[in-house]
Design an enzyme around this catalytic site. Structure first.
Site, PDB file in Angstrom:
ATOM      1  N   SER A   1      23.412  -7.402   2.407  1.00 47.65           N
ATOM      2  CA  SER A   1      24.697  -7.218   3.104  1.00 47.65           C
ATOM      3  C   SER A   1      25.666  -8.337   2.740  1.00 47.65           C
ATOM      4  CB  SER A   1      24.489  -7.158   4.616  1.00 47.65           C
ATOM      5  OG  SER A   1      23.908  -8.349   5.099  1.00 47.65           O
TER       6      SER A   1
ATOM      7  N   ASP B   1      23.777 -16.412   4.840  1.00 47.26           N
ATOM      8  CA  ASP B   1      23.594 -15.487   3.710  1.00 47.26           C
ATOM      9  C   ASP B   1      24.851 -15.419   2.842  1.00 47.26           C
ATOM     10  OD1 ASP B   1      21.232 -15.078   4.989  1.00 47.26           O
ATOM     11  OD2 ASP B   1      21.461 -12.926   5.299  1.00 47.26           O
TER      12      ASP B   1
END
Ligand SMILES: Nc1ncnc2c1ncn2[C@@H]1O[C@H](COP(=O)(O)OP(=O)(O)OP(=O)(O)O)[C@@H](O)[C@H]1O
Ligand SMILES: C[C@@](O)(CCO)CC(=O)[O-]
Ligand SMILES: [Mg+2]
Length: 416
Positions: A169, A224
């Protein structure tokens, strides 16, 4: 370098190779890496330290001007989605989304997300793969390009498994943010592949990608997207990003249990447990924090090559953290099986990313016999798992020329 992801840098020290125009009239290819979290997943959402590294599996994006100059098309072959909207319909949404170029990227409000769900025809409460990917794209497109919506055709294709703990993602959000910022003239388009974006530009890409992650994850820590943007190895805590300049070469076996799960749901589950049992869960998160600190200390002490004793410490840290991750409720029988299989060959594993299935890492000492790795891989494959032997640390978000794209990427773009 210390970067705070909540700071928005203006475009002051941009690369001089900037085009300056609001729209490009040529193709643009961007990629961003996936990530492996060595230690600190979940705890990092609650302000603790995480250590994460770029992975040499990447997400690639091709951006072209729209075919008829009046539409926006998003094509996501990994999930079988291809959608087109008229610019004139999207234009009506702009007042609810566009931030002025000087303002900080704002997180998506629940009203904005409901508004987008209705526009895209997704019912409220849907959290499936397609709706999250499409909402994240629309959110970034309207917010970044709101001043003058460009007609575009975008394909995003990834070498990463989707929803498996390897930051798909974030790589998706980073590559979309970078491509839209470049095409709308908010960051430069370096003329050559080997010229990287400046720190200010990377900070801008990262802060927009963080908003995309919020659409997909609900409450991401930002680790992330930071790895997707900067690559390499990072220490991340409470939005502060510290690249770790020198890390010893580490070989790992990366295993995908192929058990699907949602990061958003797992993160919410940990929060519930923390609220229900603060006195029990908080010490576990503090212990995970101490594991990250100890791991960083060992890695930095062993930059020239880790000793056998240092490898043993890293293995123990992996085992302890895997137990902690089970305690906070993000384990899974598929991961237990994996850990048992690797332990029986003298190797140490932990889940990576959000857990609940998805991927795990197994540390490979340099003196390990190839036959042992083969035996482990065979055993894990028999469970239906997929394994890759890889080393960690990969470059962050990058611009490419079409001739330099890997073959699998070119093939996928041609088919899309
Ligand atoms: N290549 C892609 N094409 C379309 N959508 C994608 C792609 N990569 C990621 N996504 C979106 O991201 C979602 C997966 O995000 P999720 O955070 O649950 O998993 P992950 O990022 O792979 O793992 P983790 O966050 O634990 O590292 C998908 O459901 C989809 O909406
Ligand atoms: C589980 C988590 O810690 C890592 C997911 O890759 C979530 C986050 O940091 O946003
Ligand atoms: Mg994710």
């Amino acid at each position: 370098m210390v970067v705070n992801q909540n700071l928005l840098c203006c475009n002051t020290d941009c690369n001089p190779l900037i085009t300056g125009s609001m729209m490009v009239d040529r193709e643009l290819f961007v990629s961003a890496p996936g990530k492996v979290i060595l230690h600190g997943e979940h705890a990092v959402v609650h302000g603790k330290v995480a250590l994460a590294v770029g992975l040499n599996l990447r997400t690639f994006l091709r951006l072209r001007p729209g075919k008829d100059n009046g539409t926006v098309e998003i094509n996501l072959p990994n999930i079988g989605t291809k959608l087109t909207w008229k610019i004139s319909d999207l234009q009506a949404l702009v007042p609810s989304f566009h931030n002025s170029p000087e303002s900080k990227p704002l997180g998506p409000s629940p009203e904005q997300l409901d508004f987008l769900k209705t526009f895209a025809g997704f019912s409220n409460g849907t959290t499936d793969t397609e709706s999250l990917a499409v909402l994240a794209f629309l959110y970034l497109y309207l917010s970044i390009c709101g001043q003058a919506l460009p007609s575009l055709e975008i394909v995003v294709w990834s070498q990463l498994p989707t929803g498996a703990g390897l930051g798909s993602s974030a790589a998706y959000s980073v590559s979309i943010a970078a491509a839209l910022l470049a095409t709308s003239g908010k960051i430069s388009i370096p003329a050559q592949e080997n010229i990287r974006w400046t720190q200010a530009e990377l900070t801008l890409i990262n802060s927009w990608a963080f908003q995309g992650e919020k659409v997909i994850h609900g409450n991401p820590s930002g680790v992330d997207n930071a790895v997707g943007t900067w690559g390499g190895a990072l220490r991340f805590q409470a939005g502060e990003i510290n690249p770790i300049e020198r890390v010893p070469v580490l070989e790992i076996l990366l295993t995908n249990t192929c058990v699907p799960r949602s990061t958003k749901t797992l993160v919410a589950g940990v929060k519930d447990k923390l609220l229900k049992f603060p006195g029990i869960m908080e010490p576990v998160l503090s212990s995970i924090n101490a594991i990250s600190e100890e791991c960083q200390r060992v890695l930095q002490a062993g930059v020239e090559g880790l000793t056998i004793e240092q490898y043993s410490v890293l293995e123990e840290l992996i085992d302890i953290n895997q137990h902690h991750l089970n305690v906070i409720g993000v384990g899974h029988p598929s991961l237990d099986r994996l850990c048992q299989a690797t332990t029986s060959h003298g190797l140490h594993s932990k889940l990576t990313g959000a857990g609940g299935g998805g991927c795990a890492i197994t540390l490979l000492r340099p003196d390990i016999e190839p036959s042992v790795v083969d035996a482990v891989k065979q055993e894990l494959s028999a469970y239906g798992y997929q394994c890759w032997r890889t080393s960690i640390g990969a470059p962050g978000v990058s611009l490419h020329s079409s001739s330099m794209l890997p073959e699998d990427v070119t093939r996928s773009f041609n088919k899309a």
